[in-house]
Write a protein that holds these residues in place. Structure first.
Motif, PDB file in Angstrom:
ATOM      1  N   PHE A  33     -26.149  52.889 106.489  1.00  0.00           N
ATOM      2  CA  PHE A  33     -26.551  54.253 106.808  1.00  0.00           C
ATOM      3  C   PHE A  33     -27.833  54.638 106.066  1.00  0.00           C
ATOM      4  O   PHE A  33     -28.277  55.780 106.145  1.00  0.00           O
ATOM      5  N   SER A  34     -28.427  53.684 105.347  1.00  0.00           N
ATOM      6  CA  SER A  34     -29.572  53.996 104.491  1.00  0.00           C
ATOM      7  C   SER A  34     -30.862  54.242 105.263  1.00  0.00           C
ATOM      8  O   SER A  34     -31.719  54.988 104.797  1.00  0.00           O
ATOM      9  N   LYS A  35     -31.031  53.605 106.402  1.00  0.00           N
ATOM     10  CA  LYS A  35     -32.329  53.602 107.084  1.00  0.00           C
ATOM     11  C   LYS A  35     -32.409  54.712 108.136  1.00  0.00           C
ATOM     12  O   LYS A  35     -32.905  55.797 107.868  1.00  0.00           O
ATOM     13  N   ALA A  36     -31.928  54.443 109.343  1.00  0.00           N
ATOM     14  CA  ALA A  36     -32.060  55.407 110.437  1.00  0.00           C
ATOM     15  C   ALA A  36     -31.321  56.712 110.156  1.00  0.00           C
ATOM     16  O   ALA A  36     -31.744  57.783 110.598  1.00  0.00           O
ATOM     17  N   TRP A  37     -30.219  56.637 109.420  1.00  0.00           N
ATOM     18  CA  TRP A  37     -29.400  57.823 109.177  1.00  0.00           C
ATOM     19  C   TRP A  37     -29.877  58.634 107.980  1.00  0.00           C
ATOM     20  O   TRP A  37     -29.330  59.706 107.700  1.00  0.00           O
ATOM     21  N   GLY A  38     -30.841  58.130 107.227  1.00  0.00           N
ATOM     22  CA  GLY A  38     -31.380  58.885 106.105  1.00  0.00           C
ATOM     23  C   GLY A  38     -30.394  59.117 104.975  1.00  0.00           C
ATOM     24  O   GLY A  38     -30.409  60.170 104.341  1.00  0.00           O
ATOM     25  N   MET A  39     -29.541  58.129 104.696  1.00  0.00           N
ATOM     26  CA  MET A  39     -28.516  58.291 103.662  1.00  0.00           C
ATOM     27  C   MET A  39     -28.629  57.242 102.554  1.00  0.00           C
ATOM     28  O   MET A  39     -27.614  56.839 101.976  1.00  0.00           O
ATOM     29  N   ALA A  40     -29.818  56.823 102.225  1.00  0.00           N
ATOM     30  CA  ALA A  40     -29.965  55.773 101.210  1.00  0.00           C
ATOM     31  C   ALA A  40     -29.332  56.182  99.882  1.00  0.00           C
ATOM     32  O   ALA A  40     -28.766  55.345  99.165  1.00  0.00           O
ATOM     33  N   GLY A  41     -29.407  57.463  99.531  1.00  0.00           N
ATOM     34  CA  GLY A  41     -28.861  57.929  98.265  1.00  0.00           C
ATOM     35  C   GLY A  41     -27.347  57.931  98.210  1.00  0.00           C
ATOM     36  O   GLY A  41     -26.764  57.977  97.119  1.00  0.00           O
ATOM     37  N   ILE A  42     -26.689  57.868  99.363  1.00  0.00           N
ATOM     38  CA  ILE A  42     -25.223  57.875  99.402  1.00  0.00           C
ATOM     39  C   ILE A  42     -24.658  56.506  99.037  1.00  0.00           C
ATOM     40  O   ILE A  42     -23.568  56.391  98.498  1.00  0.00           O
ATOM     41  N   ARG A  43     -25.410  55.434  99.320  1.00  0.00           N
ATOM     42  CA  ARG A  43     -25.004  54.064  99.049  1.00  0.00           C
ATOM     43  C   ARG A  43     -23.744  53.675  99.808  1.00  0.00           C
ATOM     44  O   ARG A  43     -22.688  53.419  99.230  1.00  0.00           O
ATOM     45  N   LEU A  44     -23.849  53.631 101.125  1.00  0.00           N
ATOM     46  CA  LEU A  44     -22.722  53.180 101.943  1.00  0.00           C
ATOM     47  C   LEU A  44     -23.197  52.086 102.880  1.00  0.00           C
ATOM     48  O   LEU A  44     -24.033  52.319 103.753  1.00  0.00           O
TER      49      LEU A  44
END
Length: 344
Positions: A203-214
């Motif tokens: 989910f880090s790239k297209a979803w913009g969730m790199a900080g969530i670390r999933l």
């Protein structure tokens, strides 16, 4: 594929996993006096679901796969490490991968004391299937691939990946971290055809969730069961699970971001190609571009001085003179181009 039991390390095959309080009881309601938790400060006082059941069910619908074939980790680095711990006997087994590619495959190999064999891509950054197979031996447990590849940005030919899956009798890990930028090229719907395939997504790239670390691993349910035995009991905290559960409802927003990035990528390629010091812009299926220049370090340092941070990939195999540039927002790309024009 060799039987899974033969591929697994003997200690993993015989491992009795830790059983947490939330393994023994999975309900949401009740008086919980089993896990030595503080009764105050709900909901953060409770241990999270160790198997992320609700989140997996939601991701299963999103990805159109069965939840039993999903492993969720702390970024993709966790399942990468678990692959080594599951299949590779330290000091004896080896893995084969491509060169250049994502550096964590080798770092995880080095941490686990597993030989890491590199096989160069072709000059057009495609797989050399025969060379990859020739690099394997009876102790090769895993082949690591990344498509779209980092740092080259391109997808590999589907038939080449299929050939490796068919001809290699071990595990093939296909890292699809950038697959949202290469529509229609995922192997996710082909999982049932290849029991030796493990697909990584994020989910880090297209979803913009790199900080969530999933990170996500998709595979045969029997492989996922092994991963779940090995992982630490509560590997994903409650905040990560809750926020991901909330944010993956924003499909329309994610799709809009991708559309913007596609347009920005095309414009960035067009503008960069016009710069006199850029010798080549390589084709890309990712959210970044790879450019070739005669002065990579000078350009990199110049941009750093301007507080614009890209990656110098000029010391990477097959990437002499190359810089990797992530596609940013329209405003960020404009700042980058203004700086590059001044350099020129």
């Amino acid at each position: 594929m060799r039987p899974l039991e033969q591929l697994l390390r003997p200690n993993i095959r015989n491992l009795k996993p830790y059983s947490s309080a939330r393994d023994e009881y999975t309900g949401d309601e009740g008086v919980f006096l089993d896990a030595n938790e503080n009764p105050f400060n709900a909901p953060y006082n409770r241990y999270p679901d160790p198997y992320q059941r609700k989140l997996k069910d939601k991701i299963a619908k999103l990805k159109q796969v069965d939840a039993s074939g999903i492993f969720l980790g702390n970024g993709s680095d966790e399942p990468i490490d678990i692959v080594y711990r599951a299949f590779c006997e330290p000091g004896r087994d080896n893995v084969v991968s491509i060169d250049p590619t994502y550096g964590m495959y080798q770092v995880a190999a080095d941490i686990n004391n597993v030989e890491f064999r590199k096989v160069l891509l072709t000059e057009d950054f495609q797989l050399d299937v025969n060379a990859l197979l020739a690099a394997t031996d009876s102790n090769t447990k895993v082949i690591f691939l990344c498509s779209p590849n980092n740092p080259t940005g391109n997808c590999f030919k589907e038939d080449d990946i299929k050939d490796l899956l068919i001809e290699f009798n071990g595990i093939v890990v296909l890292d699809e971290a950038y697959i949202d930028f290469a529509p229609g090229k995922s192997f996710l719907q082909k999982l049932d055809l290849f029991p030796n395939l493990i697909i990584l997504q994020t989910f880090s790239k297209a979803w913009g969730m790199a900080g969530i670390r999933l990170g996500m691993a998709f595979a045969n349910p029997e492989i996922i069961k092994v991963f779940s035995k090995i992982k630490y009991p509560y590997n994903l905290n409650i905040l990560t699970q809750q926020k991901t559960f909330e944010l993956i409802d924003n499909i329309a927003e994610k799709d809009n971001w991708i559309d913007i990035l596609f347009k920005q990528r095309d414009e960035l390629i067009k503008n960069v190609q016009e710069l006199p010091f850029v010798k080549k812009v390589y084709p890309t299926d990712a959210n970044f571009i790879l450019i070739k220049t005669d002065e990579p370090k000078k350009i990199y340092n110049y941009l750093v001085d301007s507080k614009i941070i890209i990656r110098d990939r000029s010391s990477v195999s097959l990437c002499a003179g190359c810089l990797r540039i992530t596609v940013g927002s329209p405003e960020e790309n404009s700042v980058l181009m203004d700086a590059l024009k001044k350099f020129a």
